[in-house]
Design a protein around this motif. Structure first.
Motif, PDB file in Angstrom:
ATOM      1  N   THR A  88      33.896  37.434  50.171  1.00  0.00           N
ATOM      2  CA  THR A  88      33.460  38.732  49.645  1.00  0.00           C
ATOM      3  C   THR A  88      33.331  38.662  48.123  1.00  0.00           C
ATOM      4  OG1 THR A  88      35.775  39.456  49.641  1.00  0.00           O
ATOM      5  CG2 THR A  88      34.425  40.101  51.539  1.00  0.00           C
ATOM      6  N   PRO A  89      32.285  37.959  47.612  1.00  0.00           N
ATOM      7  CA  PRO A  89      32.159  37.801  46.159  1.00  0.00           C
ATOM      8  C   PRO A  89      31.514  38.981  45.458  1.00  0.00           C
ATOM      9  CG  PRO A  89      30.403  36.605  47.253  1.00  0.00           C
ATOM     10  CD  PRO A  89      31.264  37.181  48.347  1.00  0.00           C
ATOM     11  N   ASP A  90      31.049  39.995  46.212  1.00  0.00           N
ATOM     12  CA  ASP A  90      30.382  41.128  45.581  1.00  0.00           C
ATOM     13  C   ASP A  90      31.370  41.962  44.765  1.00  0.00           C
ATOM     14  OD1 ASP A  90      27.662  40.823  46.697  1.00  0.00           O
ATOM     15  OD2 ASP A  90      28.734  41.052  48.593  1.00  0.00           O
ATOM     16  N   ARG A  91      30.841  42.745  43.831  1.00  0.00           N
ATOM     17  CA  ARG A  91      31.658  43.401  42.805  1.00  0.00           C
ATOM     18  C   ARG A  91      32.730  44.336  43.368  1.00  0.00           C
ATOM     19  NH1 ARG A  91      27.456  47.092  39.564  1.00  0.00           N
ATOM     20  NH2 ARG A  91      26.001  45.440  40.127  1.00  0.00           N
ATOM     21  N   TYR A  92      32.500  44.950  44.531  1.00  0.00           N
ATOM     22  CA  TYR A  92      33.452  45.925  45.057  1.00  0.00           C
ATOM     23  C   TYR A  92      34.495  45.297  45.978  1.00  0.00           C
ATOM     24  CZ  TYR A  92      30.005  49.152  43.210  1.00  0.00           C
ATOM     25  OH  TYR A  92      29.144  49.818  42.371  1.00  0.00           O
ATOM     26  N   HIS A  93      34.504  43.969  46.074  1.00  0.00           N
ATOM     27  CA  HIS A  93      35.458  43.312  46.968  1.00  0.00           C
ATOM     28  C   HIS A  93      36.418  42.431  46.178  1.00  0.00           C
ATOM     29  CE1 HIS A  93      32.186  44.617  49.687  1.00  0.00           C
ATOM     30  NE2 HIS A  93      33.194  44.840  50.499  1.00  0.00           N
ATOM     31  N   THR A  94      36.296  41.110  46.266  1.00  0.00           N
ATOM     32  CA  THR A  94      37.262  40.259  45.572  1.00  0.00           C
ATOM     33  C   THR A  94      37.303  40.505  44.063  1.00  0.00           C
ATOM     34  OG1 THR A  94      37.080  38.577  47.292  1.00  0.00           O
ATOM     35  CG2 THR A  94      37.993  37.896  45.178  1.00  0.00           C
ATOM     36  N   PRO A  95      36.182  40.690  43.365  1.00  0.00           N
ATOM     37  CA  PRO A  95      36.288  41.014  41.933  1.00  0.00           C
ATOM     38  C   PRO A  95      37.078  42.284  41.667  1.00  0.00           C
ATOM     39  CG  PRO A  95      34.066  40.303  42.453  1.00  0.00           C
ATOM     40  CD  PRO A  95      34.765  40.453  43.765  1.00  0.00           C
ATOM     41  N   ALA A  96      36.993  43.259  42.582  1.00  0.00           N
ATOM     42  CA  ALA A  96      37.783  44.476  42.403  1.00  0.00           C
ATOM     43  C   ALA A  96      39.269  44.195  42.591  1.00  0.00           C
ATOM     44  CB  ALA A  96      37.315  45.548  43.384  1.00  0.00           C
ATOM     45  N   VAL A  97      39.601  43.313  43.558  1.00  0.00           N
ATOM     46  CA  VAL A  97      40.997  42.906  43.734  1.00  0.00           C
ATOM     47  C   VAL A  97      41.503  42.231  42.457  1.00  0.00           C
ATOM     48  CG1 VAL A  97      42.551  41.408  45.047  1.00  0.00           C
ATOM     49  CG2 VAL A  97      40.769  42.695  46.234  1.00  0.00           C
ATOM     50  N   ALA A  98      40.640  41.423  41.829  1.00  0.00           N
ATOM     51  CA  ALA A  98      41.046  40.736  40.598  1.00  0.00           C
ATOM     52  C   ALA A  98      41.315  41.716  39.467  1.00  0.00           C
ATOM     53  CB  ALA A  98      39.972  39.732  40.190  1.00  0.00           C
ATOM     54  N   LEU A  99      40.559  42.813  39.409  1.00  0.00           N
ATOM     55  CA  LEU A  99      40.808  43.817  38.378  1.00  0.00           C
ATOM     56  C   LEU A  99      42.214  44.406  38.491  1.00  0.00           C
ATOM     57  CD1 LEU A  99      37.404  45.748  38.300  1.00  0.00           C
ATOM     58  CD2 LEU A  99      38.298  44.183  36.563  1.00  0.00           C
ATOM     59  N   LEU A 100      42.743  44.420  39.713  1.00  0.00           N
ATOM     60  CA  LEU A 100      44.077  44.980  39.939  1.00  0.00           C
ATOM     61  C   LEU A 100      45.196  43.949  39.796  1.00  0.00           C
ATOM     62  CD1 LEU A 100      43.249  47.117  43.112  1.00  0.00           C
ATOM     63  CD2 LEU A 100      43.501  47.944  40.761  1.00  0.00           C
ATOM     64  N   THR A 101      44.880  42.660  39.991  1.00  0.00           N
ATOM     65  CA  THR A 101      45.952  41.668  40.099  1.00  0.00           C
ATOM     66  C   THR A 101      45.872  40.533  39.079  1.00  0.00           C
ATOM     67  OG1 THR A 101      44.701  40.428  41.763  1.00  0.00           O
ATOM     68  CG2 THR A 101      46.221  42.115  42.564  1.00  0.00           C
TER      69      THR A 101
END
Length: 251
Positions: free
Chosen positions: A25-38
């Motif tokens: 899930t490389p799209d902006r609302y998936h794994t990148p969003a998880v990265a913004l939190l962690t």
């Protein structure tokens, strides 16, 4: 998201510089969003791609590659990792189907890309991306065969909603490029492209069962999905011919 949280936790503790992270899930609302939190380590500069069909090689030296078990790198993309060095492996839990998470240090890109076909290249598509090479195991095929093409692109700037197409085309009747077989995909979302990185994209193209024998151009291009707008090169073309596919009789 336990696997990605574990991988990002490793980057929090040990990471620095560019890190190419494979995820389904490389799209902006998936794994990148998880990265913004962690992902709280400011020294880490992540890139996102799906390793089942693509590969990102950052333009920075000493870059990291993070690949979980659920995105196995296909055989066609593995040669570009020949110089990578394993530096850690995260085992996860014994019953996790996506284990382990492999973390490599990447080699310099000029070593990784040495085997590309580069005749007539590079070619720039607007100011977003530059086609720098490709590999195709064989240009000979029979009706119904599947071709597995890898194209290599140097990224110049982000292109949201991007996709890459590869067409086997027929120009025999009207002179227009009529697609006979199509692959349309992108495993590294354009909104997260970083200038200087190299994208390797695997295109799986299945020929029709009723395709006639003969030679057919194989061409590639870039477009944005929402408006169907194709990027163009400096002479106005909206796709670039790589080679010819020679279709032989099944008999």
């Amino acid at each position: 998201e336990a696997t990605m949280v574990t991988a990002l936790g490793w980057l929090n503790e040990h990471g620095a510089g560019a890190a190419a992270v494979s995820t389904i899930t490389p799209d902006r609302y998936h794994t990148p969003a998880v990265a913004l939190l962690t992902l709280r380590n400011p020294a880490v500069r992540p890139r996102w791609f799906d390793g089942r069909e693509s590969l990102i090689l950052p333009g920075e030296a000493n870059s990291l590659l993070v690949v979980p078990g659920f995105t196995p790198i296909p055989a066609e993309l593995r040669p570009y990792l020949a110089g990578a060095t394993l530096i850690d492996e995260l085992p996860m839990r014994p019953n996790d189907l996506d284990r382990p998470v492999r973390i490599d240090r990447l080699a310099e890109n000029d070593v990784a890309l040495a085997g590309l076909e580069t005749a007539g290249l590079p070619v720039r598509f607007d100011d977003y991306v530059e086609l720098i090479g490709y590999t195709l195991p064989t240009a000979a095929a029979r009706p119904g065969d599947t071709l597995r093409l890898v194209t290599a692109w140097r990224l110049l700037r982000p292109l949201p909603d991007a996709s890459i197409f590869a067409h086997v085309v027929n120009t025999a009747t009207s002179g227009a490029a009529e697609p006979l077989a199509v692959a349309d995909s992108l495993g590294a979302p354009g909104e997260s492209w970083v200038a200087g990185d190299v994208l390797l994209q695997l295109h799986t193209i299945t020929l029709p069962d009723d395709i006639a024998t003969g030679e057919y151009p194989l061409a590639v291009g870039v477009y944005t999905r929402g408006d169907r707008r194709r990027l163009v090169v400096n002479d106005g073309r909206d796709m670039v011919e790589l080679t010819h596919i020679v279709v032989e009789d099944n008999e």
